[in-house]
Design an enzyme around this catalytic site. Structure first.
Site, PDB file in Angstrom:
ATOM      1  N   ASN A   9      32.568 -12.545 -24.700  1.00 51.47           N
ATOM      2  CA  ASN A   9      31.390 -12.534 -25.485  1.00 51.47           C
ATOM      3  C   ASN A   9      31.821 -11.666 -26.802  1.00 51.47           C
ATOM      4  O   ASN A   9      32.073 -10.394 -26.702  1.00 51.47           O
ATOM      5  CB  ASN A   9      30.285 -11.618 -24.703  1.00 51.47           C
ATOM      6  CG  ASN A   9      29.120 -11.297 -25.502  1.00 51.47           C
ATOM      7  OD1 ASN A   9      28.831 -11.732 -26.833  1.00 51.47           O
ATOM      8  ND2 ASN A   9      28.336 -10.408 -24.812  1.00 51.47           N
ATOM      9  N   TRP A  10      31.836 -12.452 -27.731  1.00 52.19           N
ATOM     10  CA  TRP A  10      32.253 -11.869 -29.247  1.00 52.19           C
ATOM     11  C   TRP A  10      31.234 -10.754 -29.890  1.00 52.19           C
ATOM     12  O   TRP A  10      31.511 -10.292 -30.887  1.00 52.19           O
ATOM     13  CB  TRP A  10      32.738 -12.854 -30.108  1.00 52.19           C
ATOM     14  CG  TRP A  10      33.948 -13.513 -29.679  1.00 52.19           C
ATOM     15  CD1 TRP A  10      34.863 -13.304 -28.801  1.00 52.19           C
ATOM     16  CD2 TRP A  10      34.800 -14.334 -30.773  1.00 52.19           C
ATOM     17  NE1 TRP A  10      35.982 -13.973 -28.850  1.00 52.19           N
ATOM     18  CE2 TRP A  10      35.992 -14.391 -29.995  1.00 52.19           C
ATOM     19  CE3 TRP A  10      34.683 -14.511 -32.082  1.00 52.19           C
ATOM     20  CZ2 TRP A  10      37.113 -15.279 -30.688  1.00 52.19           C
ATOM     21  CZ3 TRP A  10      35.622 -15.575 -32.610  1.00 52.19           C
ATOM     22  CH2 TRP A  10      36.876 -15.582 -31.912  1.00 52.19           C
ATOM     23  N   LYS A  11      29.907 -10.743 -29.304  1.00 49.69           N
ATOM     24  CA  LYS A  11      28.947 -10.059 -29.714  1.00 49.69           C
ATOM     25  C   LYS A  11      28.812 -10.236 -31.386  1.00 49.69           C
ATOM     26  O   LYS A  11      29.014 -11.334 -31.897  1.00 49.69           O
ATOM     27  CB  LYS A  11      29.280  -8.593 -29.534  1.00 49.69           C
ATOM     28  CG  LYS A  11      29.195  -8.500 -28.030  1.00 49.69           C
ATOM     29  CD  LYS A  11      29.304  -6.759 -27.461  1.00 49.69           C
ATOM     30  CE  LYS A  11      29.403  -6.984 -26.054  1.00 49.69           C
ATOM     31  NZ  LYS A  11      29.490  -5.743 -25.255  1.00 49.69           N
ATOM     32  N   HIS A  90      21.550 -10.022 -21.927  1.00 51.95           N
ATOM     33  CA  HIS A  90      22.618  -9.125 -22.116  1.00 51.95           C
ATOM     34  C   HIS A  90      21.744  -7.756 -22.216  1.00 51.95           C
ATOM     35  O   HIS A  90      20.786  -7.588 -22.922  1.00 51.95           O
ATOM     36  CB  HIS A  90      23.378  -9.331 -23.227  1.00 51.95           C
ATOM     37  CG  HIS A  90      24.677  -8.365 -23.293  1.00 51.95           C
ATOM     38  ND1 HIS A  90      24.593  -7.305 -23.477  1.00 51.95           N
ATOM     39  CD2 HIS A  90      26.037  -8.734 -22.886  1.00 51.95           C
ATOM     40  CE1 HIS A  90      25.892  -6.626 -23.660  1.00 51.95           C
ATOM     41  NE2 HIS A  90      26.505  -7.782 -23.047  1.00 51.95           N
ATOM     42  N   GLU A  92      22.477  -5.538 -24.240  1.00 48.95           N
ATOM     43  CA  GLU A  92      22.247  -5.055 -25.677  1.00 48.95           C
ATOM     44  C   GLU A  92      20.876  -5.684 -26.204  1.00 48.95           C
ATOM     45  O   GLU A  92      20.147  -5.087 -27.053  1.00 48.95           O
ATOM     46  CB  GLU A  92      23.504  -5.527 -26.466  1.00 48.95           C
ATOM     47  CG  GLU A  92      24.542  -4.470 -25.949  1.00 48.95           C
ATOM     48  CD  GLU A  92      25.946  -5.081 -26.394  1.00 48.95           C
ATOM     49  OE1 GLU A  92      25.903  -6.080 -26.774  1.00 48.95           O
ATOM     50  OE2 GLU A  92      26.903  -4.408 -25.802  1.00 48.95           O
ATOM     51  N   GLU A 160      26.865  -6.583 -15.373  1.00 45.67           N
ATOM     52  CA  GLU A 160      27.448  -5.685 -16.078  1.00 45.67           C
ATOM     53  C   GLU A 160      26.762  -4.164 -16.274  1.00 45.67           C
ATOM     54  O   GLU A 160      25.648  -4.127 -16.836  1.00 45.67           O
ATOM     55  CB  GLU A 160      27.085  -6.351 -17.511  1.00 45.67           C
ATOM     56  CG  GLU A 160      27.829  -7.705 -17.716  1.00 45.67           C
ATOM     57  CD  GLU A 160      28.283  -7.969 -19.239  1.00 45.67           C
ATOM     58  OE1 GLU A 160      29.242  -8.122 -19.432  1.00 45.67           O
ATOM     59  OE2 GLU A 160      27.335  -7.861 -19.881  1.00 45.67           O
ATOM     60  N   GLY A 166      31.977  -1.207 -23.043  1.00 45.78           N
ATOM     61  CA  GLY A 166      32.504  -0.717 -24.366  1.00 45.78           C
ATOM     62  C   GLY A 166      32.950   1.014 -24.156  1.00 45.78           C
ATOM     63  O   GLY A 166      33.061   1.411 -24.994  1.00 45.78           O
ATOM     64  N   SER A 206      34.178  -3.336 -19.646  1.00 50.85           N
ATOM     65  CA  SER A 206      35.570  -2.891 -19.923  1.00 50.85           C
ATOM     66  C   SER A 206      36.535  -3.532 -19.106  1.00 50.85           C
ATOM     67  O   SER A 206      37.579  -2.949 -18.731  1.00 50.85           O
ATOM     68  CB  SER A 206      35.543  -1.263 -19.693  1.00 50.85           C
ATOM     69  OG  SER A 206      34.593  -0.574 -20.490  1.00 50.85           O
ATOM     70  N   GLY A 227      33.844  -8.363 -23.225  1.00 52.06           N
ATOM     71  CA  GLY A 227      33.590  -8.139 -24.584  1.00 52.06           C
ATOM     72  C   GLY A 227      34.620  -7.868 -25.670  1.00 52.06           C
ATOM     73  O   GLY A 227      35.505  -8.923 -26.014  1.00 52.06           O
TER      74      GLY A 227
END
Ligand code: 13P
Length: 246
Positions: A9-11, A90, A92, A160, A166, A206, A227
């Protein structure tokens, strides 16, 4: 048997130059038994489809098929651009865009109706884990976010923990196993053993080259949603290799 899945997932990261990372990954893993899925930003989605055997997905979709929704992408548009999957729910997006489990479920249903695999994310906050509410939270997100249309092909569940994303903090292997076993049991109870056992369950938060091999030994961990470490071939490649070696 569930095919192992390494999903990146490159966000909101990645420029045209980042496609060189995909060329390296595709070359290094051309004979991989693991499915490798890259979810780049929408600006790179179509260009990213040129790197077989890598497959490509989006990071979100709208619940409607088309219409007046400025800035959104439909599942049909993702499919039209060559996408095969889409991440929904997600943490976020649940936080930044106030997405409820009900909305996530509608998005997953829209994705599945277009033939995409919905990667439905869920996870507890640090406070929820400290209060020992993790399984209640996951149970609620599972029941609320997953549509009745789920099959082993069109659904992937990603666990997650929000506090692990992160941060460099990772749950113990026992904690990961407890949640993944719980998700498996709930899927079997709701969808029956056939579908329930065929849905892949990913761990995310992570995942790095130095902890991936351990995480992949845990029961009911069918791969990872990665990520930061998916942004370069140098970091993602050893994670894919660790999954291939399981
Ligand atoms: P990190 O691997 O950067 O912790 O991100 C995990 C994630 O949110 C993937 O969806």
């Amino acid at each position: 048997m569930r095919r192992k899945l390494a999903a990146g997932n490159w966000k909101m990261n990645g420029m045209q130059a980042s496609l060189a990372e995909l060329a390296r990954l595709a070359q290094a893993h051309r004979d991989s038994a693991v499915e490798i899925l890259i979810c780049p930003p929408a600006t790179l989605l179509q260009a990213a489809t040129a790197y077989a055997p890598l497959t490509v997905g989006a990071q979100d979709c709208h619940m409607n098929a088309s219409g007046a929704h400025t800035g959104d992408l439909s599942a049909a548009q993702i499919r039209d651009a060559g996408g095969r999957a889409v991440i929904v729910g997600h943490s976020e997006r649940r936080a930044d865009h106030h997405e409820s489990s009900q909305m996530v479920r509608a998005k997953a249903r829209a994705a599945q109706a277009e033939g995409l695999t919905a990667i439905v994310c869920m996870g507890e906050s640090a406070a929820q884990r400290e209060a020992q509410n993790t399984l209640d939270i996951i149970g609620g997100q599972l029941a609320g976010s997953i549509p009745d249309t789920a099959t082993g092909e069109n659904l992937v569940v990603a666990y997650e923990p929000i506090w692990a994303i992160g941060t460099g903090r990772v749950p113990t292997l026992a904690q990961i196993g407890e949640v993944h076993d719980f998700i498996r049991a709930r899927l079997e109870r709701r969808f029956g053993a056939g579908v329930g056992r065929s849905v892949r369950i990913l761990y995310g938060g992570s995942v790095k080259p130095d902890n991936a091999a351990g995480i992949f030994t845990v029961s009911n961990v069918d791969g990872a949603l990665v990520g930061g470490a998916s942004l370069t071939a140098a970091a993602f490649s050893p994670i894919i290799s660790a999954l291939d070696a399981v």
